[in-house]
Design a protein around this motif. Sequence first.
Motif, mmCIF file in Angstrom:
data_model
loop_
_atom_site.group_PDB
_atom_site.id
_atom_site.type_symbol
_atom_site.label_atom_id
_atom_site.label_comp_id
_atom_site.label_asym_id
_atom_site.label_seq_id
_atom_site.Cartn_x
_atom_site.Cartn_y
_atom_site.Cartn_z
ATOM 1 N N ARG A 346 1.069 -1.237 0.649
ATOM 2 C CA ARG A 346 0.219 -0.380 -0.318
ATOM 3 C C ARG A 346 0.953 0.914 0.196
ATOM 4 O O ARG A 346 1.777 1.517 0.860
ATOM 5 N N LEU A 347 0.786 1.940 -1.290
ATOM 6 C CA LEU A 347 1.270 3.486 -1.291
ATOM 7 C C LEU A 347 1.094 4.302 -0.861
ATOM 8 O O LEU A 347 0.719 5.355 0.791
ATOM 9 N N GLN A 348 -0.182 4.798 -2.140
ATOM 10 C CA GLN A 348 -0.723 5.694 -2.087
ATOM 11 C C GLN A 348 -2.446 5.401 -0.689
ATOM 12 O O GLN A 348 -2.550 6.222 -0.277
ATOM 13 N N ASP A 349 -2.377 4.627 -0.738
ATOM 14 C CA ASP A 349 -3.428 4.126 -0.206
ATOM 15 C C ASP A 349 -2.615 3.620 1.156
ATOM 16 O O ASP A 349 -3.491 2.627 1.718
ATOM 17 N N ALA A 350 -1.545 3.857 1.652
ATOM 18 C CA ALA A 350 -0.775 3.740 2.796
ATOM 19 C C ALA A 350 -1.685 3.421 4.530
ATOM 20 O O ALA A 350 -2.710 4.047 4.408
ATOM 21 N N GLY A 351 -1.468 2.390 4.623
ATOM 22 C CA GLY A 351 -2.341 2.304 6.278
ATOM 23 C C GLY A 351 -3.761 1.569 5.875
ATOM 24 O O GLY A 351 -4.641 1.688 7.177
ATOM 25 N N GLY A 457 -2.791 9.866 2.060
ATOM 26 C CA GLY A 457 -2.699 9.901 3.126
ATOM 27 C C GLY A 457 -3.226 10.274 4.237
ATOM 28 O O GLY A 457 -2.758 10.530 5.498
ATOM 29 N N ARG A 458 -4.886 10.091 3.802
ATOM 30 C CA ARG A 458 -5.542 10.419 5.285
ATOM 31 C C ARG A 458 -5.905 8.853 6.285
ATOM 32 O O ARG A 458 -6.039 7.973 5.462
ATOM 33 N N THR A 513 3.992 0.078 5.365
ATOM 34 C CA THR A 513 4.463 0.824 4.145
ATOM 35 C C THR A 513 5.667 2.504 5.191
ATOM 36 O O THR A 513 6.923 2.586 5.109
ATOM 37 N N LEU A 514 4.371 2.688 5.592
ATOM 38 C CA LEU A 514 5.108 3.559 7.203
ATOM 39 C C LEU A 514 6.150 3.630 7.840
ATOM 40 O O LEU A 514 7.680 4.051 7.992
ATOM 41 N N ALA A 515 6.051 2.248 8.442
ATOM 42 C CA ALA A 515 6.913 1.765 9.190
ATOM 43 C C ALA A 515 8.182 1.463 9.101
ATOM 44 O O ALA A 515 9.844 1.738 9.224
ATOM 45 N N ILE A 516 8.178 0.858 7.821
ATOM 46 C CA ILE A 516 9.274 0.795 7.008
ATOM 47 C C ILE A 516 10.160 1.329 6.363
ATOM 48 O O ILE A 516 11.323 1.872 6.698
ATOM 49 N N LEU A 517 10.079 2.709 6.427
ATOM 50 C CA LEU A 517 10.420 3.972 5.704
ATOM 51 C C LEU A 517 10.523 4.286 6.098
ATOM 52 O O LEU A 517 12.047 4.823 6.047
ATOM 53 N N GLU A 518 10.259 4.806 7.949
ATOM 54 C CA GLU A 518 10.863 5.211 8.662
ATOM 55 C C GLU A 518 12.476 4.762 8.942
ATOM 56 O O GLU A 518 13.042 5.313 9.628
ATOM 57 N N ALA A 519 11.764 3.052 9.394
ATOM 58 C CA ALA A 519 13.198 2.486 9.515
ATOM 59 C C ALA A 519 13.919 2.200 8.677
ATOM 60 O O ALA A 519 15.195 2.501 9.489
ATOM 61 N N ALA A 537 7.385 9.495 -5.135
ATOM 62 C CA ALA A 537 6.284 9.976 -5.795
ATOM 63 C C ALA A 537 5.168 9.460 -5.925
ATOM 64 O O ALA A 537 3.914 10.454 -5.423
ATOM 65 N N ASP A 538 4.450 8.347 -4.666
ATOM 66 C CA ASP A 538 3.178 7.722 -4.702
ATOM 67 C C ASP A 538 2.792 7.693 -3.204
ATOM 68 O O ASP A 538 1.674 8.338 -2.639
ATOM 69 N N PHE A 539 3.725 8.162 -2.191
ATOM 70 C CA PHE A 539 3.612 7.481 -0.301
ATOM 71 C C PHE A 539 3.557 9.188 0.043
ATOM 72 O O PHE A 539 3.724 9.833 -0.507
ATOM 73 N N PRO A 540 1.914 8.681 0.762
ATOM 74 C CA PRO A 540 2.007 10.630 0.990
ATOM 75 C C PRO A 540 3.727 11.179 2.309
ATOM 76 O O PRO A 540 2.453 11.354 3.231
ATOM 77 N N ASP A 541 4.795 11.311 2.358
ATOM 78 C CA ASP A 541 4.807 11.306 2.420
ATOM 79 C C ASP A 541 6.521 11.579 1.992
ATOM 80 O O ASP A 541 7.046 10.777 2.259
ATOM 81 N N ARG A 542 6.775 12.721 1.259
ATOM 82 C CA ARG A 542 7.872 12.428 -0.445
ATOM 83 C C ARG A 542 8.541 13.033 0.463
ATOM 84 O O ARG A 542 9.933 12.112 0.305
#
Lengths: 863, 477
Positions: A346-351, A457-458, A513-519, A537-542
């Motif tokens: 899930r990228l643009q629909d992360a979470g 992102g929401r 996805t968020l946690a992976i990117l943060e990690a 491009a797609d994840f809601p935190d460029r």
Amino acid sequence: MSQQENGAIRLTLNGREVEAPKGRLLIDVAEEHGVFIPRFCYHPGMASVAVCRMCLVKVEGQNKLLPACATQVDDGMVVDTVEEDAVDAQRGMLEFLLINHPLDCPICDRAGECPLQDQTYKHGPGSTRYVEDKRKYEKALAISELVVLDRERCVLCWRCVRFSDEIAGDAFIQLVDRGAGTQILTFTDEPFDSYFSGNTIQICPVGALTSKPYRFVSRPWDLETAPSVCSYCSVGCPITNEQRAGKVVRCQALPNEEVNSFWICDKGRFGYHYLASEERLKTPLVRGAHDEFEATGWGAAIELLASKLKDARVGVIAGGHLTTEDAYAIGKLAKKVIKTPHVDSRLQDAGTPYERVRALAGVAGSTATFGDLDSAETIVWAGPDPKETLPVAFLRVRGAVMSGRKLIVVSARASSLDVFATEVIRTPAGGEAAALRSLTDRLTDDAVICWGPSSPGRAEDATADAAIALAAAGGRRLLVLPPHAGSQGMIDMGVLPMLDAGYKDSAETGMDTLAILEAAAAGELDVLLLFGADPIADFPDRDLARRALSSKVFTAVVEILPTESVALADVVLPAAAYAERDGTFTNLERRIQKLEALLPPPGSAMAPWRIAQRIAAALDEDWGWSDFHAVWADIKKNVTSHASVDAETLAPTRGVAGPEGGAYYDAPFLPDPGTNGSVVAGPGGQYPKGHRAGAPFQSGQNWPLSWELRSFEARQRPGFVPEATSGRLDDREGNRESPSEAEPAADADAGALQLYTGRFIYDSGAMVSRSAALLRLAKRPFVEMNSTDAARLGLAEGDLVTITSGDAAHDLELRLGDVGEGVVFVPYDQPGFKANELMTGTGRVVTVAKASAPVAAESGAQP
Amino acid sequence: MPDPVARVVTERGEVRIVTRRMRAFPDDSWTIARAVEDGAYEAARKAVTSMTPDETIELVKASGLRGRGGAGFPTGVKWGFVPKDVFPKYVVINHDEGEPGTFKDRELAERDPHGVIEGITIAAWAVGASKAFIYCRGEFALGSRRLDAAIREAYAKGFLGKGIFGSKFDFDIVLHRGAGAYICGEESALLDSLEGYRGQPRLRPPFPAVKGLYGQPTVINNTETVANLPAIVDQGGDWFKQWGTEKSPGTKMLSVSGHVYRPANYEVPLGTSLKEVLQMAGGMRDARPVKAIIPGGASAPLLTSVDIAMDFESLKDAGTMLGSGAVVFMNDTTCMVRNALITTAFFEHESCGKCTPCREGTWWAVKVLERIEHGEGRPEDMDLLLDIANGIDGRSFCPLGDAASWALRSNVTLFREEFEAHVAEGRCTFDGDFKVLAGMRATVGDAGVMPQPGAGVSSDRPGSHDDEAAGRPGENA
């Protein structure tokens, strides 16, 4: 078409007694019994108008010939389609139609697949008695960026007019004048500005409407065709890919009454140019000593990657445009071979909590089909604007409403559904869940709830729970709307941190996805594996995505095109695109449909599941898959929900993509949610393939105006805003900006509003932006709020405003629109503006104020 | 009240049921003062206050009144098709009198608008419609002004509006002016036009009686038809049936024109012989012989003899039709090729373009007729014209195409020698001024057909397309 069917009746057709449901149209009944009655205006997807008079037949007891397209069969009817008078009428009608037809077949794109040609050969006179001058019009009028009109060729069948009015609901193309001067035209100064305009080209029974990108590109007999499924959104429209000289030059809709009826959107039809892009990744790349990409072989690249994967902390992110088999392979690679639970798709629909949908019927996906929309009493839509993101679903909903269904739209921003909705609930920021809950007692059980992540992102948890509860309350059905063609396949195959394949809970819940990117950004991961995913491009935190990919983490990217994420990778593995491989897409109904390879992948690119298999092999796991059937054999064995899928008979959509619509095929599959079973394809069908024999494919350089040249021309036009950084493999340093750790604005000060976004049909996506014709249609970025909020902030329509989130700010033009209270809307990814730049952390609160300076040159916001 | 029969019968053989008031009071018959003094609205009052709708329908059925617009369908039967329990219902008056040669409804509305309004009120009461629309031909400037004024007067008197005649029946009339399209006289095209769409005929079924204006049950009646209703309600069906034939009772307004001394509207009992009608009109001008007669508007096939009774059945038996009652007498100076050309060009101009045979067939026929009239005909052209007519007849979407083919076919069939003479001599065998035709065709071109130089459109260059096209027919296939 659904006809009123009151049981079977018997009628006599050309001396033969046949059975048919009462009330069906004679023209359909005849066709089903092998008698093709010639026609121009009749189209099975639209209401009959009986204007071309081509289908006149003799019905006993009637003193006039009857139009078969407007005659319902009845018991005891005696029909003769080859009676003398009927044949004379057919011949006469063709003679009439041809007197003013220019007969410029030698330069007409339609020649060779032209109903007027074909029916003239079969039913028409061999010569004419017309010696006078023909009607003259200015030829080849470009009525939009995509459609060219030639009124001289037109036989005034009204198909395009009826499609626009009846099906698409945007009547941009109309009849003007009368009598012999009747013409098809658009209105002055209004182009044929429809997202569905290409369908009129396909259903035009002559060459009056032709495709601008396809004009003079090929003769139909030089095309090789393969059935496929559109790779953009999750509706999963069956299409054909058609190639000449090694390039896909045309896509057309394949009819499937269950999914797309006869229609596709213009993005699906004209968005194929990326396949032949010069930028396609053709060979594995590794980052060399001087921090530049160096081409290498698969062996070396895989070996390098495998060495990094051993005993490493790994995160895997997959994108939404990969096939079901890719999804299975990725899930298996991650969870079984690399043994990491940190997998997400899930990228643009992360979470988005798709797994919670299992509460309804055990499947993490829809319990309704598109067909259910037509029979439900009420449709509730709480998802993205379908016309922009799921265009053919928009047609389905509109069609259902036009045939009497009620529609309740729950959204924070005006959508394309509002004009025909029974009720629109405009929610304030964050008010969707409450609005859905308020419907619980107002709906009967006969309702379909359509829910999907609507604003990248929401957080969707509350809305999802409310939608699921609303569906559960009365045994209602739920249509889940994940964003992309491959999204549902990823869910089904367990490319999620909390689910394994077959909707089973993961043994160990991994990072999303968020946690992976943060990690990754924090250096807590060693390897980041991206399959067709472009988080920047797609994840809601460029900013986070860029920091994650710029960190010390070793990043491997499987991609078809050089995305921004590719630019930051350490290993790049080139993938085959959807037209270059066999496989299946699982659409938002969970319908599995087959794609057939039409072209070889460029260079040494290969299907992502093959890449996953090679990585697994390098990690000493031999899967032994030779083709996609082998993958399916494995799926059947290991994924209980898909145990009934038979890859051998998993048929491509059957039918002929042509103006006649062709025979629509038996509905394939559909797992019964109740039994948790899955996916059965329809019986094996045969699709007429183009002749491959004796047609050597040249390099394509013979063409006087290549796609590259067209694309180049488009880029020279003023108003075209090229993407700032995409596709640049050499500016990695430039992208290594120091990450800012800004906190989102917490307090609702004077300008604080909740940020909503949405994708538009033509955006800056890596695939669609390679089609010059479509990118020219892309909307400029803007910011939208309602007039009350704007007045409170002292802003007016057309103002240049600065939208600020933490350290990120952007100047955009303000539009006042029908959005909920406290909502500020920006498009997610339009040329010149990336909304995910404004999304930092989890906060989605932004401030909007009048821009202090005049238009900043770099904003790209052009009026 | 004077004897009702004596009031309507005239010495010259006319029976004036719908034209009595206008002929009796030529100076002010359209004013409400004169009309009411003459007894207007009494029949409507009687129907609304003392008859049930069903009784009204039965009365009209018993009178045998048939539609006066052209098709001659029994009016009471038509009303009976309207479902009783669906509301709202509408009455639409087809006042789009476009048939060439017809001017009866025009005179009715101009000179006796209150008679028309009264008739509409009776029709609406019978079918249970509380709203009626008059679709008035756009060109009727005086008629529409008089109708408009009359409607206002009727409202002021309480004959229209809430609770008319003191009853509980609310009834409104809306006057709508068309924009000048013949096709809008076709009832379903009229409805589309009234709703604001392109005026083009609708696919039937559903029929207007079930699903008409705005999808509601709708009765569409001709102006003259409803103008007969007050007399029928007033005097009864038997009184009405004393004129006309058994199957075509009553009178018919005939719009007589052409080569006669006194072209005008004459109201005669149905079944009156055409010879009498000609006498009423003063006979043929300059005592020249009758060559051809259009008995019922431009759509009607021609007659060559005046020995025929003017009623629905007799004319049908003679292979033509009463139609709208436009009678055009032509004497021996008339070029029938030009007659065919003018008539066909009219239909070509007025074809809505919806269906193939009418749109392309009339276009083609005009081209061929132009060639013949301009001396460029070919021997095979007569058969070609008949083939074109056959290709349209019975195959077009609506009766407009049929009408065009009937007129064309009857001209070619009845006067084939004249067509052949044009071809053989390579010129029109009559004196004539082509300029008139050229002007007419230019109008067609302006409407979007884009005349090409030498396409036979610019008649000052006859023959210019000869070498280009005629010699190489294969290229135009």
